[in-house]
Write a protein that holds these residues in place. Structure first.
Motif, PDB file in Angstrom:
ATOM      1  N   ASP A 228      -0.704   1.868  -4.668  1.00  0.00           N
ATOM      2  CA  ASP A 228      -1.516   0.886  -4.135  1.00  0.00           C
ATOM      3  C   ASP A 228      -1.536  -0.355  -5.136  1.00  0.00           C
ATOM      4  O   ASP A 228      -0.854  -0.226  -6.431  1.00  0.00           O
ATOM      5  CB  ASP A 228      -2.727   1.314  -3.764  1.00  0.00           C
ATOM      6  CG  ASP A 228      -2.764   2.078  -2.435  1.00  0.00           C
ATOM      7  OD1 ASP A 228      -1.888   1.822  -1.690  1.00  0.00           O
ATOM      8  OD2 ASP A 228      -3.704   2.626  -2.253  1.00  0.00           O
TER       9      ASP A 228
ATOM     10  N   GLN B 212     -14.588  -4.994   8.129  1.00  0.00           N
ATOM     11  CA  GLN B 212     -13.577  -4.362   7.187  1.00  0.00           C
ATOM     12  C   GLN B 212     -13.175  -3.014   7.428  1.00  0.00           C
ATOM     13  O   GLN B 212     -12.042  -2.960   7.166  1.00  0.00           O
ATOM     14  CB  GLN B 212     -14.490  -4.271   5.897  1.00  0.00           C
ATOM     15  CG  GLN B 212     -15.124  -5.712   5.237  1.00  0.00           C
ATOM     16  CD  GLN B 212     -15.721  -5.739   4.101  1.00  0.00           C
ATOM     17  OE1 GLN B 212     -16.753  -4.639   3.948  1.00  0.00           O
ATOM     18  NE2 GLN B 212     -15.584  -6.545   2.989  1.00  0.00           N
ATOM     19  N   GLY B 213     -13.790  -2.227   7.944  1.00  0.00           N
ATOM     20  CA  GLY B 213     -13.376  -0.856   8.369  1.00  0.00           C
ATOM     21  C   GLY B 213     -12.460  -0.993   9.290  1.00  0.00           C
ATOM     22  O   GLY B 213     -11.258  -0.341   9.489  1.00  0.00           O
TER      23      GLY B 213
ATOM     24  N   VAL C 132      -4.489  -1.585   8.866  1.00  0.00           N
ATOM     25  CA  VAL C 132      -3.621  -1.430   7.884  1.00  0.00           C
ATOM     26  C   VAL C 132      -3.133   0.137   7.734  1.00  0.00           C
ATOM     27  O   VAL C 132      -1.717   0.299   7.865  1.00  0.00           O
ATOM     28  CB  VAL C 132      -4.152  -1.766   6.616  1.00  0.00           C
ATOM     29  CG1 VAL C 132      -3.339  -1.238   5.561  1.00  0.00           C
ATOM     30  CG2 VAL C 132      -4.531  -3.218   6.451  1.00  0.00           C
ATOM     31  N   GLU C 133      -3.887   1.153   8.090  1.00  0.00           N
ATOM     32  CA  GLU C 133      -3.407   2.534   8.408  1.00  0.00           C
ATOM     33  C   GLU C 133      -2.422   2.534   9.170  1.00  0.00           C
ATOM     34  O   GLU C 133      -1.515   3.267   9.176  1.00  0.00           O
ATOM     35  CB  GLU C 133      -4.788   3.310   8.231  1.00  0.00           C
ATOM     36  CG  GLU C 133      -5.440   3.451   6.973  1.00  0.00           C
ATOM     37  CD  GLU C 133      -6.817   4.020   7.371  1.00  0.00           C
ATOM     38  OE1 GLU C 133      -7.220   4.287   8.419  1.00  0.00           O
ATOM     39  OE2 GLU C 133      -7.603   4.120   6.215  1.00  0.00           O
TER      40      GLU C 133
ATOM     41  N   TYR D 248       0.900  -1.269  -0.071  1.00  0.00           N
ATOM     42  CA  TYR D 248       0.136   0.143  -0.053  1.00  0.00           C
ATOM     43  C   TYR D 248       0.685   1.282  -0.172  1.00  0.00           C
ATOM     44  O   TYR D 248       1.680   1.394   0.826  1.00  0.00           O
ATOM     45  CB  TYR D 248      -0.875  -0.085   1.146  1.00  0.00           C
ATOM     46  CG  TYR D 248      -1.776  -0.889   1.487  1.00  0.00           C
ATOM     47  CD1 TYR D 248      -3.132  -1.052   0.995  1.00  0.00           C
ATOM     48  CD2 TYR D 248      -1.323  -2.283   2.305  1.00  0.00           C
ATOM     49  CE1 TYR D 248      -3.987  -2.097   1.304  1.00  0.00           C
ATOM     50  CE2 TYR D 248      -2.071  -3.322   2.297  1.00  0.00           C
ATOM     51  CZ  TYR D 248      -3.393  -3.579   1.905  1.00  0.00           C
ATOM     52  OH  TYR D 248      -4.224  -4.327   2.104  1.00  0.00           O
TER      53      TYR D 248
ATOM     54  N   TYR E 268     -10.518  -3.386   9.851  1.00  0.00           N
ATOM     55  CA  TYR E 268      -9.123  -4.080   9.236  1.00  0.00           C
ATOM     56  C   TYR E 268      -8.417  -2.823   8.517  1.00  0.00           C
ATOM     57  O   TYR E 268      -7.315  -2.736   8.450  1.00  0.00           O
ATOM     58  CB  TYR E 268      -9.557  -5.107   8.156  1.00  0.00           C
ATOM     59  CG  TYR E 268      -8.150  -5.637   7.579  1.00  0.00           C
ATOM     60  CD1 TYR E 268      -7.317  -6.499   8.209  1.00  0.00           C
ATOM     61  CD2 TYR E 268      -8.105  -5.381   6.207  1.00  0.00           C
ATOM     62  CE1 TYR E 268      -6.328  -6.903   7.623  1.00  0.00           C
ATOM     63  CE2 TYR E 268      -6.952  -6.045   5.587  1.00  0.00           C
ATOM     64  CZ  TYR E 268      -6.155  -6.562   6.275  1.00  0.00           C
ATOM     65  OH  TYR E 268      -4.867  -7.384   5.540  1.00  0.00           O
ATOM     66  N   ARG E 269      -9.186  -2.155   7.653  1.00  0.00           N
ATOM     67  CA  ARG E 269      -8.607  -0.951   7.074  1.00  0.00           C
ATOM     68  C   ARG E 269      -7.926  -0.132   7.910  1.00  0.00           C
ATOM     69  O   ARG E 269      -6.704   0.507   7.568  1.00  0.00           O
ATOM     70  CB  ARG E 269      -9.695   0.033   6.372  1.00  0.00           C
ATOM     71  CG  ARG E 269     -10.245  -0.497   4.875  1.00  0.00           C
ATOM     72  CD  ARG E 269     -10.844   0.185   4.081  1.00  0.00           C
ATOM     73  NE  ARG E 269     -11.993   0.521   4.708  1.00  0.00           N
ATOM     74  CZ  ARG E 269     -13.168   0.096   4.837  1.00  0.00           C
ATOM     75  NH1 ARG E 269     -13.443  -1.020   4.121  1.00  0.00           N
ATOM     76  NH2 ARG E 269     -14.315   0.614   5.395  1.00  0.00           N
ATOM     77  N   GLN E 270      -8.266   0.190   9.227  1.00  0.00           N
ATOM     78  CA  GLN E 270      -7.732   0.991  10.133  1.00  0.00           C
ATOM     79  C   GLN E 270      -6.454   0.468  10.693  1.00  0.00           C
ATOM     80  O   GLN E 270      -5.477   0.907  10.707  1.00  0.00           O
ATOM     81  CB  GLN E 270      -8.786   1.261  11.483  1.00  0.00           C
ATOM     82  CG  GLN E 270      -9.935   2.177  10.996  1.00  0.00           C
ATOM     83  CD  GLN E 270     -11.000   1.955  12.059  1.00  0.00           C
ATOM     84  OE1 GLN E 270     -10.572   1.923  13.290  1.00  0.00           O
ATOM     85  NE2 GLN E 270     -12.195   2.539  12.236  1.00  0.00           N
TER      86      GLN E 270
ATOM     87  N   GLY F 254      -8.327  -9.036   1.804  1.00  0.00           N
ATOM     88  CA  GLY F 254      -8.900  -8.765   2.911  1.00  0.00           C
ATOM     89  C   GLY F 254     -10.039  -9.591   3.465  1.00  0.00           C
ATOM     90  O   GLY F 254      -9.879 -10.659   3.448  1.00  0.00           O
TER      91      GLY F 254
END
Length: 306
Positions: free
Chosen positions: A104, A294-295, A301-302, A56, A297-299, A270
């Motif tokens: 990405d 999902q949200g 990753v960030e 990413y 998991y995105r956090q 993901g």
């Protein structure tokens, strides 16, 4: 069988991959010229370990966890990787830089085999070279809609085996067990195979991990008969941190068929929602728990990339 892959590993073809530079033992080769010996342990016997890495914004996510698993797997099968962890990271970054992969939608397949054998034979004592290390970077992002498209799973007869036969925790090059499961699911018209453990409890999918949601709780298998997935572990950790009751436990297909939601996890895509399993409709659209996870998991990753 269809002539293309389905499920969470569907991606949009990118012409830049035709001549992407591949690292073979520290040297860069255009894709058509990247080759290994027919005597290589990975080609000949499936003797090796590997990792899949998502990139990413030019950064490799959860790299430490992936390299931990790679080195632990190599140690378990007495495979000397032959270079330091620092050198491995340097090569990974170099191959990304060489391909100008700063954004990405990039995936790296990192493979380590025991090296070249002097003759076609399984005994590691006939190996005559250092380990073979290959890094294949590709412009490869999940297809549009992967986060919401409802997957179709089929439970196959192929089981995840006992650890004293071939330990499912080992991310080895020998994937025939999972490939056989994948073939059966594809022949049944499904996106992916759902696999049971030797006792008949749900274990995992053939290339992703499996979760269900029941009454506000998130369940996944004990992990005794599946790879210790990086994304699986992060989903369990972040769900628990968010106060969601999350359990690693035995459960059967009866529990699965009566679930409120189901989803898969994997490094490439993901979290992906599941619509039907063995003809039973679990849901017709992405459920609220999957969307929330999902949200989360995105956090995660960030935070990893920050």
């Amino acid at each position: 069988m269809t002539d293309h892959a389905t499920g969470t590993h569907v991606f949009t073809p990118d012409p830049r991959n035709d001549n992407v530079l591949i690292d073979v033992n520290g040297e860069l080769f255009p894709r058509p010229e990247a080759k290994i010996s027919v005597f290589d342990s990975g080609f000949m016997l499936g003797d090796g370990v590997w990792e899949g890495l998502r990139v990413y914004n030019g950064k490799m996510a959860f790299l430490d966890r992936h390299l931990d698993r790679l080195w632990q797997g190599a140690k378990a099968i007495m495979l000397d990787i032959g270079i330091s962890r620092e050198e491995m990271i340097a090569r990974l970054r170099r191959v990304l830089d060489a391909n100008q992969m700063t954004g990405d939608g990039v995936h790296i397949r990192l493979m380590v085999t025991r090296g070249i054998r002097s003759t076609p034979y399984q005994d590691p004592r006939v190996v005559i070279s250092p380990a073979t290390i290959v890094m294949i970077p590709e412009w490869k992002a999940p297809a549009a809609g992967t986060a919401t498209r409802m997957l179709n799973l089929f439970t196959v007869h192929v089981r995840r085996g006992y650890p004293d036969v071939q330990d499912p925790k080992l991310n080895s090059h020998s994937k025939l067990n999972c490939i056989t499961a994948c073939i059966q699911a594809a022949q049944a018209g499904a996106d992916e195979a759902l696999m049971l453990d030797p006792h008949g409890f749900v274990a995992t999918c053939n290339s992703t991990h499996f979760f269900i949601v029941r009454n506000g709780e998130v369940w996944t298998s004990t992990g005794d008969y599946c790879l210790d997935g990086i994304t699986r572990r992060i989903v369990v950790e972040t769900a628990r941190e968010a106060g969601i009751p999350t359990y690693e436990r035995n459960f059967s297909l009866t529990d699965v068929y009566g679930a409120d939601e189901a989803f898969t996890t994997g490094t490439f895509a993901g979290l992906a929602p599941i619509g039907t399993i063995d003809g039973r409709v679990i849901g017709t659209e992405r459920g609220p728990m999957v969307e929330r996870l999902q949200g989360l998991y995105r956090q995660a990753v960030e935070r990893e990339l920050a």
